[in-house]
Scaffold this motif. Structure first.
Motif, PDB file in Angstrom:
ATOM      1  N   PHE A  78     -28.473  65.828   9.709  1.00 59.78           N
ATOM      2  CA  PHE A  78     -29.157  64.665   9.148  1.00 59.78           C
ATOM      3  C   PHE A  78     -28.173  63.791   8.369  1.00 59.78           C
ATOM      4  O   PHE A  78     -28.136  62.573   8.532  1.00 59.78           O
ATOM      5  CB  PHE A  78     -30.308  65.123   8.252  1.00 59.78           C
ATOM      6  CG  PHE A  78     -31.037  63.986   7.600  1.00 59.78           C
ATOM      7  CD1 PHE A  78     -31.679  63.018   8.367  1.00 59.78           C
ATOM      8  CD2 PHE A  78     -31.082  63.867   6.221  1.00 59.78           C
ATOM      9  CE1 PHE A  78     -32.344  61.970   7.772  1.00 59.78           C
ATOM     10  CE2 PHE A  78     -31.746  62.816   5.625  1.00 59.78           C
ATOM     11  CZ  PHE A  78     -32.378  61.868   6.403  1.00 59.78           C
ATOM     12  N   SER A 100     -27.201  60.122   9.393  1.00 60.99           N
ATOM     13  CA  SER A 100     -27.652  59.093   8.451  1.00 60.99           C
ATOM     14  C   SER A 100     -26.603  58.003   8.294  1.00 60.99           C
ATOM     15  O   SER A 100     -26.936  56.832   8.098  1.00 60.99           O
ATOM     16  CB  SER A 100     -27.919  59.707   7.076  1.00 60.99           C
ATOM     17  OG  SER A 100     -29.007  60.542   7.138  1.00 60.99           O
ATOM     18  N   ILE A 138     -30.690  57.376  14.482  1.00 67.62           N
ATOM     19  CA  ILE A 138     -32.060  57.841  14.653  1.00 67.62           C
ATOM     20  C   ILE A 138     -32.148  58.760  15.874  1.00 67.62           C
ATOM     21  O   ILE A 138     -32.801  59.805  15.863  1.00 67.62           O
ATOM     22  CB  ILE A 138     -33.006  56.629  14.823  1.00 67.62           C
ATOM     23  CG1 ILE A 138     -32.991  55.771  13.561  1.00 67.62           C
ATOM     24  CG2 ILE A 138     -34.423  57.081  15.163  1.00 67.62           C
ATOM     25  CD1 ILE A 138     -33.510  56.455  12.338  1.00 67.62           C
ATOM     26  N   ILE A 157     -30.918  62.128  14.974  1.00 66.38           N
ATOM     27  CA  ILE A 157     -31.868  62.874  14.156  1.00 66.38           C
ATOM     28  C   ILE A 157     -33.025  63.377  15.005  1.00 66.38           C
ATOM     29  O   ILE A 157     -33.445  64.529  14.921  1.00 66.38           O
ATOM     30  CB  ILE A 157     -32.371  61.988  12.993  1.00 66.38           C
ATOM     31  CG1 ILE A 157     -31.213  61.662  12.051  1.00 66.38           C
ATOM     32  CG2 ILE A 157     -33.488  62.686  12.232  1.00 66.38           C
ATOM     33  CD1 ILE A 157     -31.509  60.554  11.082  1.00 66.38           C
ATOM     34  N   ASP A 159     -32.673  67.162  15.245  1.00 66.37           N
ATOM     35  CA  ASP A 159     -33.497  67.700  14.168  1.00 66.37           C
ATOM     36  C   ASP A 159     -34.952  67.842  14.560  1.00 66.37           C
ATOM     37  O   ASP A 159     -35.702  68.577  13.927  1.00 66.37           O
ATOM     38  CB  ASP A 159     -33.386  66.810  12.921  1.00 66.37           C
ATOM     39  CG  ASP A 159     -32.141  67.147  12.130  1.00 66.37           C
ATOM     40  OD1 ASP A 159     -31.555  68.196  12.422  1.00 66.37           O
ATOM     41  OD2 ASP A 159     -31.766  66.356  11.255  1.00 66.37           O
ATOM     42  N   PRO A 185     -37.738  69.817   5.716  1.00 63.24           N
ATOM     43  CA  PRO A 185     -36.846  68.805   6.308  1.00 63.24           C
ATOM     44  C   PRO A 185     -37.555  67.472   6.508  1.00 63.24           C
ATOM     45  O   PRO A 185     -36.993  66.411   6.236  1.00 63.24           O
ATOM     46  CB  PRO A 185     -36.463  69.433   7.646  1.00 63.24           C
ATOM     47  CG  PRO A 185     -36.646  70.889   7.447  1.00 63.24           C
ATOM     48  CD  PRO A 185     -37.790  71.048   6.501  1.00 63.24           C
ATOM     49  N   VAL A 213     -36.427  63.735   5.059  1.00 61.64           N
ATOM     50  CA  VAL A 213     -36.237  62.524   5.876  1.00 61.64           C
ATOM     51  C   VAL A 213     -37.153  61.415   5.372  1.00 61.64           C
ATOM     52  O   VAL A 213     -36.750  60.252   5.221  1.00 61.64           O
ATOM     53  CB  VAL A 213     -36.519  62.837   7.359  1.00 61.64           C
ATOM     54  CG1 VAL A 213     -36.388  61.584   8.191  1.00 61.64           C
ATOM     55  CG2 VAL A 213     -35.566  63.902   7.856  1.00 61.64           C
ATOM     56  N   GLY A 256     -35.904  58.001   3.797  1.00 58.42           N
ATOM     57  CA  GLY A 256     -36.337  56.784   4.499  1.00 58.42           C
ATOM     58  C   GLY A 256     -37.019  55.820   3.560  1.00 58.42           C
ATOM     59  O   GLY A 256     -36.743  54.612   3.574  1.00 58.42           O
ATOM     60  N   ALA A 262     -37.129  56.053   9.681  1.00 53.95           N
ATOM     61  CA  ALA A 262     -36.922  57.408   9.165  1.00 53.95           C
ATOM     62  C   ALA A 262     -38.195  57.942   8.521  1.00 53.95           C
ATOM     63  O   ALA A 262     -38.517  59.128   8.634  1.00 53.95           O
ATOM     64  CB  ALA A 262     -35.773  57.416   8.165  1.00 53.95           C
ATOM     65  N   GLY A 299     -39.828  61.314   9.609  1.00 51.98           N
ATOM     66  CA  GLY A 299     -40.091  62.363   8.622  1.00 51.98           C
ATOM     67  C   GLY A 299     -41.563  62.720   8.582  1.00 51.98           C
ATOM     68  O   GLY A 299     -41.935  63.900   8.552  1.00 51.98           O
TER      69      GLY A 299
END
Lengths: 251, 717, 534
Positions: free
Chosen positions: B220, B224, B260, B263, B267, B278, B282, B286, B319, B323
């Motif tokens: 992440f 990022s 993105i 991620i 992720d 997690p 995020v 975000g 994000a 998330g």
């Protein structure tokens, strides 16, 4: 805050009854000299000579008064023979053309929005115009309102002898107003320049810059005279009615 | 037919390489047209490739070499990647078109051959990243992309600021890559050396919590940087303004998407969310990015830097969606999770469209006036009407004005956040609530920001000579922006068609179709209605379905967001109907005015300015003035307590100047980057002390200790 | 004021001689020292007067003579010699003198004015031009010069479109908010450019003289009777004060002393004028803060004061009373009783309003700390009147330089100057309310002890050529300078008005303020533009 509410609510109504009824309170107007008959021509010339602003003119056995030059100095009331002094206030005059007179009726009779432009007047004129919106005269009850922008204004109220830096501003303000529009010249300096004319910097007369419809003479014109001018413009008052009984003399 | 995407893909690669080769060969003034031709064709190819993958829903797969130690290298473009490729195409195609006239400004000062080469190859590298089917290919093409991007950014390399921005871009991205690489290598280590994405996914299902957190955080943090999320967003506001407009458009419109993508790919897909942790990280990052991004965008007066900050905001929003999806998925609410992810991708595509449009618009303004400073612009509406209209579409879209595309995704984002009331954990609900409040503020500030941008650039009086003599952009620029404006409008009006498409394509991630919940088929009511009996409604549904089947497509034009038992509210929205109503109202008003008013004379007079002789341009609100309230309200964020104005005076009150201290530092630099750099410097200083030649023994001892450590670690794992 | 012995005056002259060949003129008396000094000595001497002897700058009079220029710098203070005239002479073809305003800020506008109107050059003045004469006035034409016709209309020049006022805010994105010259409502014409970067205004550029009627120029060559009409009317609301000041200089010229009854009556009229003025200012203040009931209450008092004037004096603004040598008319005992009774009643009513306002937090919030002027600044700029008193600077000419009715009975009247320290809007309001009470008391005392006798003495041939007259107008100290020729016509007339002095301080008060406070600051200053512009 409640205290203020009580204070306001318990104050008596101060507002004048004019135009429904004449205002008879003392001190609402300085009054004005009116046509006076003299015993002989020489006296008339003498009497006219007392006026520092040439408002009084001799005419054989009498003296005539140009009120738009009179500054209420009352010099003509101090000598042996004096001018007749009349304590009225309905002395506004219609000076515009007939087209303006015809256009003024109907939609504008009940409500009029006014934009004031000061082109070099003294504070007294401004102060008397301010009085119109204050409790004693309260022009809002008659449908007259001061508006901040000329875009909403029907009437341009001009004071002062139109100084050269203000001429452009005056023209711009006049141009910014929608048709139909009227102009009131308030105070002698707006009508003739008064004591400030002839001058290198002041035009001396609003009429030389933009067309004027109503004159409200006086130095300064009392609030009731300005009100008379506004009512005259809307056709709710008539012009210059000589009152035979003076409301009082100068002290 | 399954070979179609492969053909398109190969055609794109061929075109890119040809373009790059030609760039080295043709005359400098031909580079722009060359980009417009080969680049656009390559973009069209890649768009076609993505579209065919999306339509057939068959991943494009090309096996490359079998590396002896690592395994099979493979290109695999699944539908998720295809969506990103779509966004990439949307951004690259107009950027190439835009280059035709835009590049004319450089040859006098700079050699743009290199730019032509790298800008061609960049498309290829970008596509390769998305098409990578294993860790090695992915990392290789990622590095290629980063390296290739650096050169176009520093095209005007003779300027200090540009060089420094290029270095910062490279350094921060390198740091991100290193972090992500370590994370990915840990992942492959866990998967017993498998590098294929599918194998990794299977291996990740059994990972322990500690390892999961370590891998998640590394990946992440690494990605990022690319996505420009706070606190690793320092490079955006520096690199974007210095790059040529077409490059910054691509940088913001598609390069950020790769963060993105990383991620989501690693992720969310490969390491399916098991706990809410997690996701919440995020989400929070975000939310903070969105708020800080829009705050800085609002007060910034450089068109491109403002857009860069706005990109931080938009990527923050994406994000947040991702998330939220991860949290919902962890709490086993697959439908809402699917909605959140769909919205994320929708917003991502939207952002690619309007941000590219706005960056190209900023480039067009720069091209027409020679400045990007909003304080020096103004009154361009009269000089550049087409650019103004197209920029307005972009500004309305990004400010989330209905019925444009930004509105749909922001509306859905907020609705999704509101659904958090159904979450079981109170802690999660609190985080969601805070985030929702932040997003509401963000949405409001976004409107302020773009009202300011448009008004200060295009309305009012020109505030400088350059703005007074601005010229309308050439046709190629207008076409490029026009394409994007049409896409923005289409993505907004056609929301109910876009959502099912994205939904289907996101299936590898969501494992759940959200479209039925979000855009229900025409004439259905899933839960009934309290006021009507079920039978009554069923009857109507049948009639409606029978009637509608032949006339309208299966999906309705209304987007519904309906809560469950805990939150039984239905939010409905339809950009299409909004557009119809808006246009209808305008037509009716126009007709009414035409019918009811008599012919009247129109007098045009100058604006009323209190009798001023002349209204000077510096008497209108400046961009700084417009955003100053925001600066004052959020003083604590923008900088420490306001410093005193410095006054220069002849004597006492005869002042000749009042000067404001220069702009305060970016908050991320202030509280993150500078301390970090400072810390690293201190650490380096300490290490340097060990290297001093005087203490050779100590140095040798350190070498020995490190060797021992490595041996021990090797033995243990 | 303390009586000054001739030795003390000589001592003063000795002090001045340290700076150069300074000559004390014979017309100096215990009140006024007239000093001739070389132009080179002016700057150090003026600094010495202001910074060491605590004089305040009053006025700068420029006289144009065929072969030379005469510049009179007027200074005043509490202790004798209370007035000092520094006279310097310049060659006609070399109208250049050192500016004193770098060290004596109060002279700033006076020098700018002289530069515009006479074409004098003040070397070292950092900001000249665009003051009285605006951008449309042709360059190099100075209206106060003798060759310039007072009656022929001046041709404006075409204004350069690139013309801008001098701005000092140097920060990207700074812009101007123009206000005026045509205001909202019925405020007088003036222009303010607010320099801002949005929200708070950092500095204000005032531009006055949109109402410049050239009173001083029009007076030249006219008989003083005509000039008196203008003196009453150029400001309008301070007619008695300015007429008294003008007549004061005429009485100095003619060397006559008006009879005691006339002086007392002048005092009564002046205090009536002050009361009305303060009622009007307080009404505007309440109006600006949206307090409509208190505003209406003050309006009622104002109109009552106007009607009282109209009823008792024949004119609502008291025109036509003051004349050199006394008054034009007398007042009857009953009229005086009415005045005393009514003013007392109005003072009580205003005290009641003041008491209520003190407990109205929404009112106080708008004025406390708004438009503050420190005592140091008030001194530095030689502010006058209620504004200076609100900053703690005592400047009342009725006490400093007692004149007319205020000097009767051997000294200044038993009055306490209301001094405040804060210098903000609220302090000014308190000063205004206190002065209303003071005026009512003064009227009461004057009516009670009114001397009998005539109200006028005749004036005869010209004895002195130029003289100062002064009065404490409602807004503060006014100095009139008049110079007559042998025929009794005005050669030079110069007015230093309190509004002119106080507007000079307005931009100091209006610094770093929120835009919505602007009307409140304007109202709390309560100044007249007509008086300042002349």
């Amino acid at each position: 805050m409640f205290g203020w509410f009580v204070k306001g609510a318990t104050s008596r109504v101060k507002t004048t009854r004019y135009p429904a009824r004449d205002e008879t309170a003392l001190g609402v107007t300085p009054g004005r000299p009116v046509e006076t008959t003299c015993d002989n021509e020489l006296l008339a010339v003498d009497l006219a000579a007392t006026c520092p602003t040439d408002a009084i003119k001799p005419a054989s056995f009498k003296t005539t008064v140009d009120i738009s030059r009179c500054v209420h100095c009352m010099a003509c009331t101090r000598g042996e023979n004096t001018m007749r002094w009349q304590m009225d206030y309905r002395w506004a005059r219609w000076v515009g053309n007939d087209a303006g007179r015809a256009a003024r009726h109907r939609p504008f009779q009940k409500s009029l929005h006014i934009r004031v432009v000061d082109t070099g007047s003294c504070d007294a004129v401004i102060s008397e115009i301010k009085q119109l919106a204050k409790p004693y005269y309260n022009m809002h009850r008659l449908g007259f309102f001061i508006t901040p922008t000329p875009r909403h204004a029907d009437v341009l109220m001009v004071t002062g002898p139109v100084t050269s830096p203000m001429r452009l501003a005056l023209l711009k303000t006049y141009a910014a107003m929608p048709e139909p529009k009227w102009v009131i010249a308030v105070g002698n300096c707006a009508i003739s320049g008064c004591v400030f004319a002839p001058s290198f910097i002041a035009n001396g007369s609003v009429a030389d810059v933009i067309p004027v419809d109503v004159h409200v003479p006086g130095c300064p014109p009392p609030p009731l005279a300005i009100l008379h001018g506004l009512l005259l413009l809307t056709g709710r008052e008539t012009e210059m009615q000589p009152i035979d009984q003076p409301l009082g003399g100068p002290p | 037919m399954t070979n179609m995407p492969v053909l398109f893909f190969l055609a794109m690669i061929a075109l890119c390489i040809t373009g790059a080769a030609l760039s080295a060969w043709v005359a400098q003034h031909r580079i722009g047209p060359l980009l417009a031709v080969t680049g656009s064709l390559a973009s069209l190819m890649i768009l076609a490739c993505a579209t065919s993958v999306l339509i057939t829903r068959q991943p494009m797969q090309i096996d490359l070499w079998h590396l002896p130690l690592l395994g099979l290298l493979r290109l695999r473009l699944d539908t998720v990647s295809a969506l990103f490729v779509l966004a990439l195409g949307i951004s690259f195609l107009p950027a190439y078109l835009f280059s035709k006239s835009y590049m004319n400004r450089y040859p006098a000062h700079y050699n743009i051959r290199g730019f032509g080469m790298f800008f061609h190859l960049l498309l290829m590298a970008c596509t390769l990243v998305l098409a990578a089917g294993d860790v090695i290919t992915f990392l290789f093409s990622w590095r290629l992309m980063s390296a290739l991007a650096t050169f176009p950014i520093t095209l005007e390399h003779r300027q200090d600021e540009h060089r420094r921005a290029g270095y910062l871009f490279l350094a921060m991205n390198e740091a991100g890559i290193i972090l992500a690489t370590v994370g990915l290598l840990l992942m492959t280590a866990w998967a017993a050396g498998h590098i294929g994405f599918t194998a990794l996914h299977q291996a990740m299902e059994h990972i322990q919590a500690g390892g999961r957190w370590a891998i998640f955080l590394m990946i992440f943090a690494g990605f990022s940087v690319k996505a420009g999320l706070v606190p690793v967003s320092s490079w955006l506001p520096r690199a974007h303004p210095v790059a040529p407009a077409n490059m910054s458009a691509v940088l913001s419109g598609c390069m950020l998407n790769f963060g993105i993508y990383g991620i989501i790919r690693f992720d969310a897909i490969i390491m399916a969310p098991a706990t809410a942790g997690p996701g919440l990280v995020v989400l929070a990052i975000g939310g903070i990015s969105a708020l800080l991004g829009i705050l800085y965008a609002t007060i910034d007066n450089d068109l491109k830097r403002m857009l860069a900050h706005s990109s931080i905001e938009n990527l923050g929003l994406i994000a947040v969606d991702i998330g939220a999806g991860m949290v919902f998925a962890a709490y086993h609410m697959p439908v809402i999770a699917a909605i959140a992810w769909v919205v994320a991708i929708y917003h991502l595509i939207n952002h690619s469209a309007y941000k590219t449009l706005l960056f190209l618009g900023a480039g067009a303004i720069d091209h027409g006036t020679g400045t990007r400073d909003m304080n020096a612009l103004g009154g361009l509406l009269k000089r550049m009407p087409v650019t103004a209209a197209l920029f307005l579409v972009g500004a309305l879209a990004i400010a989330a004005m209905p019925p444009l595309n930004g509105f749909v995704s922001e509306w859905l984002t907020l609705q999704t956040i509101l659904r958090s009331t159904e979450l079981a954990s109170r802690f999660s609900r609190v985080i969601f609530a805070l985030c929702g409040a932040g997003l509401a503020l963000t949405a409001a500030l976004a409107v302020t920001c773009f009202v300011k941008t448009f008004a200060m650039s295009f309305l009012g009086l020109p505030r400088s000579d350059t703005a007074r003599t601005a010229v309308e952009s050439p046709q190629s620029m207008r076409v490029a922006m026009g394409v994007l404006a049409v896409i923005c409008i289409a993505l907004g009006l056609g929301a109910t068609w876009v959502i099912p498409l994205v939904d289907r394509s996101m299936f590898p991630l969501t494992h759940q179709l959200a479209a039925n919940a979000l855009v229900p088929p025409f004439f259905t009511l899933q839960h009934g209605n309290a006021q009507f009996s079920r039978d009554f409604l069923t009857g109507f549904e049948k009639i409606g379905a029978d009637l509608g089947k032949g006339v309208v497509p299966a999906r309705g034009l209304v987007i519904l967001h309906q809560g469950k038992v805990a939150n039984p509210v239905v939010y409905a929205m339809s950009t299409f109907y909004m557009a119809v109503v808006l246009v209808g109202i305008m037509l009716i008003v126009y007709l009414l005015v035409r019918l009811t008013t008599r012919r009247r004379t129109v007098s045009i007079s100058e604006p009323w300015a209190a009798g001023l002789r002349r209204l000077w341009p510096d008497m209108s609100y400046s961009a700084t003035g417009f955003s100053n309230p925001v600066r004052i309200i959020f003083k604590s964020i923008f900088g420490p307590a306001q410093r005193e104005d410095s006054q220069i005076a002849v004597a006492g009150h005869f002042r000749t100047a009042i000067r404001r201290p220069p702009r305060d530092t970016y908050i991320v630099d202030r509280i993150f980057l500078r301390p970090l750099v400072g810390g690293v410097k201190v650490l380096a200083g300490l290490m340097a002390r060990l290297h001093r030649p005087a203490v050779v023994n100590a140095y040798a001892a350190w070498v020995f200790i490190v060797l021992l450590f490595v041996l021990v670690m090797n033995r243990l794992f | 004021m303390t009586e000054l012995s001739p030795t003390a005056l000589r001592g003063f002259a000795e002090q001045c001689r340290h700076f150069g060949p300074v000559e004390l003129l014979p017309q100096s008396d215990s009140l006024m020292a007239v000093v001739n000094c070389p132009a080179a000595v002016l700057k150090p001497l003026a600094e010495f007067l202001v910074h060491s002897l605590h004089y305040r700058f009053g006025s700068l009079v420029v006289e144009e003579h065929p072969t030379q220029w005469k510049l009179i710098y007027l200074f005043y203070r509490h202790e004798g010699p209370s007035l000092v005239q520094l006279c310097i002479y310049l060659k006609a073809d070399h109208p250049q003198v050192d500016s004193i305003s770098i060290k004596i800020h109060a002279a700033d506008w006076h020098e700018r004015q002289a530069e515009d109107l006479f074409g004098l050059v003040f070397t070292g003045h950092p900001r000249l031009g665009d003051f009285v004469l605006h951008e449309e006035w042709p360059e190099g034409v100075n209206p106060m010069r003798t060759g310039f016709s007072a009656t022929r209309p001046m041709q404006e020049k075409v204004v350069d479109p690139a013309w801008r006022p001098a701005r000092i805010l140097e920060t990207p994105g700074a812009f101007l908010m123009p206000i005026g010259p045509v205001y909202a409502d019925y405020y007088e014409s003036a222009q303010f450019f607010l320099e801002t970067v949005g929200e708070d205004v950092l500095r204000l550029i005032p531009r006055f003289f949109f109402k410049y009627r050239g009173v001083e120029k029009l007076a030249q060559g006219r008989p003083w009777q005509r000039v008196l009409l203008m003196a009453e009317r150029f400001s309008g609301t301070s007619a008695i004060a300015h007429a008294t000041a003008l007549c004061g200089s005429l009485e100095h010229i003619y060397q006559v002393q008006p009879p005691p009854r006339a002086l007392s009556l002048r005092l009564i009229l002046a205090e009536m004028e002050r009361m009305r003025h303060h009622f009007a200012v307080l009404s505007d203040i309440c109006h600006a803060s949206g307090m409509s009931v208190p505003s209406a209450q003050m309006d009622i008092l104002e109109e009552q004061a106007l009607r009282l004037s109209g009823q008792c004096a024949g004119h609502r603004y008291l025109y036509g009373w003051v004349t050199p040598g006394g008054l034009n008319r007398d007042m009857s005992a009953t009229t005086l009783d009415t005045i005393a009774r009514e003013t007392r009643r109005m003072a009580e009513a205003s005290a009641s309003i003041h008491r209520s306002l003190q407990f109205t937090s929404s009112f106080l919030d708008r004025f406390e700390g708004v438009g503050a002027i420190s005592m140091a600044v008030a001194r530095e700029l030689a502010l006058v009147g209620p504004i200076a008193r609100a900053s703690g600077v005592s400047t009342d000419l009725r006490i400093m330089l007692p004149y007319g009715g205020y000097a009767q009975n051997g000294g200044p009247p038993a009055m306490v100057e209301p001094l405040e320290r804060e210098g903000d809007g609220y302090a000014r309001i308190r000063v205004l309310f206190a002065e209303i009470q003071q005026s009512a008391k003064l009227i009461d005392a004057a009516v009670a002890a009114l001397p009998t006798g005539p109200v006028r003495v005749e004036t005869a041939g010209v004895l002195r050529q130029g003289a100062f007259g002064w009065a404490e107008a409602p807004n503060g100290a006014a100095f009139h300078y008049l110079r007559l020729d042998a025929q009794g016509c005005v050669q030079r007339y110069q007015i230093a008005t309190p509004s002119f002095a106080n507007w000079h301080g307005f931009h100091i008060a209006a610094e770093n303020f929120a835009f919505q406070d602007f009307p409140i600051m304007m109202a709390s200053f309560g100044l007249s533009i007509a008086e300042s512009d002349r």
